[in-house]
Design a protein around this motif. Structure first.
Motif, PDB file in Angstrom:
ATOM      1  N   MET A  23      59.731  68.780  37.482  1.00 46.66           N
ATOM      2  CA  MET A  23      58.806  67.749  37.936  1.00 46.66           C
ATOM      3  C   MET A  23      57.918  67.313  36.775  1.00 46.66           C
ATOM      4  O   MET A  23      57.354  68.129  36.091  1.00 46.66           O
ATOM      5  N   SER A  24      57.812  66.027  36.614  1.00 48.74           N
ATOM      6  CA  SER A  24      56.910  65.436  35.632  1.00 48.74           C
ATOM      7  C   SER A  24      55.963  64.505  36.386  1.00 48.74           C
ATOM      8  O   SER A  24      56.231  63.317  36.532  1.00 48.74           O
ATOM      9  N   LEU A  25      54.877  65.076  36.907  1.00 44.77           N
ATOM     10  CA  LEU A  25      54.006  64.334  37.814  1.00 44.77           C
ATOM     11  C   LEU A  25      52.902  63.596  37.073  1.00 44.77           C
ATOM     12  O   LEU A  25      52.291  64.122  36.150  1.00 44.77           O
ATOM     13  N   ILE A  26      52.655  62.372  37.531  1.00 47.18           N
ATOM     14  CA  ILE A  26      51.580  61.544  36.992  1.00 47.18           C
ATOM     15  C   ILE A  26      50.691  61.136  38.161  1.00 47.18           C
ATOM     16  O   ILE A  26      51.178  60.589  39.158  1.00 47.18           O
ATOM     17  N   TYR A  27      49.397  61.424  38.039  1.00 47.57           N
ATOM     18  CA  TYR A  27      48.425  61.056  39.067  1.00 47.57           C
ATOM     19  C   TYR A  27      47.850  59.700  38.705  1.00 47.57           C
ATOM     20  O   TYR A  27      47.413  59.486  37.577  1.00 47.57           O
ATOM     21  N   TYR A  53      47.643  58.201  44.121  1.00 50.40           N
ATOM     22  CA  TYR A  53      49.054  58.459  44.376  1.00 50.40           C
ATOM     23  C   TYR A  53      49.654  59.220  43.208  1.00 50.40           C
ATOM     24  O   TYR A  53      49.046  59.320  42.140  1.00 50.40           O
ATOM     25  N   ILE A  54      50.834  59.774  43.457  1.00 50.31           N
ATOM     26  CA  ILE A  54      51.504  60.605  42.460  1.00 50.31           C
ATOM     27  C   ILE A  54      52.906  60.060  42.234  1.00 50.31           C
ATOM     28  O   ILE A  54      53.631  59.762  43.185  1.00 50.31           O
ATOM     29  N   LEU A  55      53.258  59.958  40.955  1.00 53.28           N
ATOM     30  CA  LEU A  55      54.597  59.535  40.564  1.00 53.28           C
ATOM     31  C   LEU A  55      55.329  60.715  39.935  1.00 53.28           C
ATOM     32  O   LEU A  55      54.725  61.498  39.195  1.00 53.28           O
ATOM     33  N   ASP A  56      56.596  60.830  40.235  1.00 47.51           N
ATOM     34  CA  ASP A  56      57.490  61.746  39.522  1.00 47.51           C
ATOM     35  C   ASP A  56      58.485  60.840  38.821  1.00 47.51           C
ATOM     36  O   ASP A  56      59.325  60.215  39.476  1.00 47.51           O
ATOM     37  N   ASP A  86      27.662  52.926  52.041  1.00 46.19           N
ATOM     38  CA  ASP A  86      27.470  54.377  52.019  1.00 46.19           C
ATOM     39  C   ASP A  86      28.472  55.194  52.828  1.00 46.19           C
ATOM     40  O   ASP A  86      28.272  56.386  53.038  1.00 46.19           O
ATOM     41  N   LYS A  87      29.563  54.585  53.281  1.00 45.27           N
ATOM     42  CA  LYS A  87      30.555  55.323  54.055  1.00 45.27           C
ATOM     43  C   LYS A  87      31.962  54.995  53.550  1.00 45.27           C
ATOM     44  O   LYS A  87      32.183  53.984  52.901  1.00 45.27           O
ATOM     45  N   ALA A  88      32.892  55.886  53.883  1.00 43.26           N
ATOM     46  CA  ALA A  88      34.305  55.643  53.578  1.00 43.26           C
ATOM     47  C   ALA A  88      35.151  56.453  54.544  1.00 43.26           C
ATOM     48  O   ALA A  88      34.740  57.519  55.008  1.00 43.26           O
ATOM     49  N   THR A  89      36.325  55.924  54.850  1.00 43.71           N
ATOM     50  CA  THR A  89      37.279  56.664  55.668  1.00 43.71           C
ATOM     51  C   THR A  89      38.453  57.081  54.798  1.00 43.71           C
ATOM     52  O   THR A  89      38.815  56.378  53.858  1.00 43.71           O
ATOM     53  N   ILE A  90      39.011  58.233  55.107  1.00 40.23           N
ATOM     54  CA  ILE A  90      40.308  58.621  54.534  1.00 40.23           C
ATOM     55  C   ILE A  90      41.316  58.331  55.629  1.00 40.23           C
ATOM     56  O   ILE A  90      41.257  58.905  56.709  1.00 40.23           O
ATOM     57  N   ASN A  91      42.224  57.394  55.346  1.00 38.28           N
ATOM     58  CA  ASN A  91      43.074  56.821  56.380  1.00 38.28           C
ATOM     59  C   ASN A  91      44.445  57.470  56.515  1.00 38.28           C
ATOM     60  O   ASN A  91      44.982  57.529  57.619  1.00 38.28           O
ATOM     61  N   HIS A  92      45.028  57.885  55.411  1.00 36.94           N
ATOM     62  CA  HIS A  92      46.445  58.224  55.446  1.00 36.94           C
ATOM     63  C   HIS A  92      46.791  59.165  54.299  1.00 36.94           C
ATOM     64  O   HIS A  92      46.310  58.993  53.185  1.00 36.94           O
ATOM     65  N   THR A  93      47.642  60.134  54.594  1.00 32.18           N
ATOM     66  CA  THR A  93      48.184  61.030  53.571  1.00 32.18           C
ATOM     67  C   THR A  93      49.695  61.089  53.752  1.00 32.18           C
ATOM     68  O   THR A  93      50.182  61.218  54.871  1.00 32.18           O
ATOM     69  N   PHE A  94      50.404  60.995  52.636  1.00 30.25           N
ATOM     70  CA  PHE A  94      51.861  61.093  52.676  1.00 30.25           C
ATOM     71  C   PHE A  94      52.340  61.891  51.475  1.00 30.25           C
ATOM     72  O   PHE A  94      51.880  61.677  50.352  1.00 30.25           O
ATOM     73  N   VAL A  95      53.258  62.819  51.701  1.00 32.32           N
ATOM     74  CA  VAL A  95      53.957  63.529  50.633  1.00 32.32           C
ATOM     75  C   VAL A  95      55.441  63.518  51.002  1.00 32.32           C
ATOM     76  O   VAL A  95      55.819  63.909  52.109  1.00 32.32           O
ATOM     77  N   ASP A  96      56.259  63.056  50.073  1.00 32.33           N
ATOM     78  CA  ASP A  96      57.707  63.048  50.270  1.00 32.33           C
ATOM     79  C   ASP A  96      58.158  64.448  50.671  1.00 32.33           C
ATOM     80  O   ASP A  96      57.701  65.446  50.107  1.00 32.33           O
ATOM     81  N   SER A  97      59.054  64.517  51.641  1.00 29.38           N
ATOM     82  CA  SER A  97      59.452  65.823  52.198  1.00 29.38           C
ATOM     83  C   SER A  97      59.989  66.796  51.149  1.00 29.38           C
ATOM     84  O   SER A  97      59.781  68.002  51.255  1.00 29.38           O
ATOM     85  N   SER A  98      60.639  66.299  50.118  1.00 36.95           N
ATOM     86  CA  SER A  98      61.181  67.208  49.102  1.00 36.95           C
ATOM     87  C   SER A  98      60.119  67.750  48.149  1.00 36.95           C
ATOM     88  O   SER A  98      60.409  68.616  47.331  1.00 36.95           O
ATOM     89  N   GLY A 122      51.097  71.753  47.211  1.00 39.27           N
ATOM     90  CA  GLY A 122      49.666  71.477  47.123  1.00 39.27           C
ATOM     91  C   GLY A 122      49.321  70.063  46.675  1.00 39.27           C
ATOM     92  O   GLY A 122      48.179  69.807  46.297  1.00 39.27           O
ATOM     93  N   LEU A 123      50.274  69.155  46.733  1.00 37.08           N
ATOM     94  CA  LEU A 123      50.015  67.782  46.263  1.00 37.08           C
ATOM     95  C   LEU A 123      49.006  67.071  47.150  1.00 37.08           C
ATOM     96  O   LEU A 123      48.127  66.359  46.641  1.00 37.08           O
TER      97      LEU A 123
END
Length: 84
Positions: free
Chosen positions: A1-5, A13-16, A32-44, A49-50
């Motif tokens: 894996m060669s990950l780039i944040y 996001y993260i690129l391989d 003064d507010k923010a929502t975290i809406n969505h998280t996705f990690v490719d199944s493989s 810990g990404l």
């Protein structure tokens, strides 16, 4: 894996190589507010810990902006509620 944040205005996001393998999106609300809406990690790529790393980056960014974080995404809500 060669990950780039990477960062866009409302996501981390993260690129391989050139393949996007994970992301976390957020939205700023007012001054003064923010929502975290969505998280996705490719199944493989799960189990490395990404998503946690993306959450750390997102929380750091929004905290530096002095924003209250409202986690809408179930992953972020579960993780952030454990910290309190």
């Amino acid at each position: 894996m060669s990950l780039i944040y990477k960062e866009d205005p409302e996501r981390f996001y993260i690129l391989d190589n050139d393949k996007e393998i994970a992301e976390m999106t957020f939205s700023r609300i007012g001054q003064d507010k923010a929502t975290i809406n969505h998280t996705f990690v490719d199944s493989s790529y799960r189990g490395h810990g990404l998503a946690d790393k993306l959450l750390d980056l997102t929380v750091k960014k929004l905290t530096e902006e002095h924003r209250e974080i409202i986690p809408i995404c179930s992953f972020a809500a579960k993780k952030l509620n454990r910290q309190h």
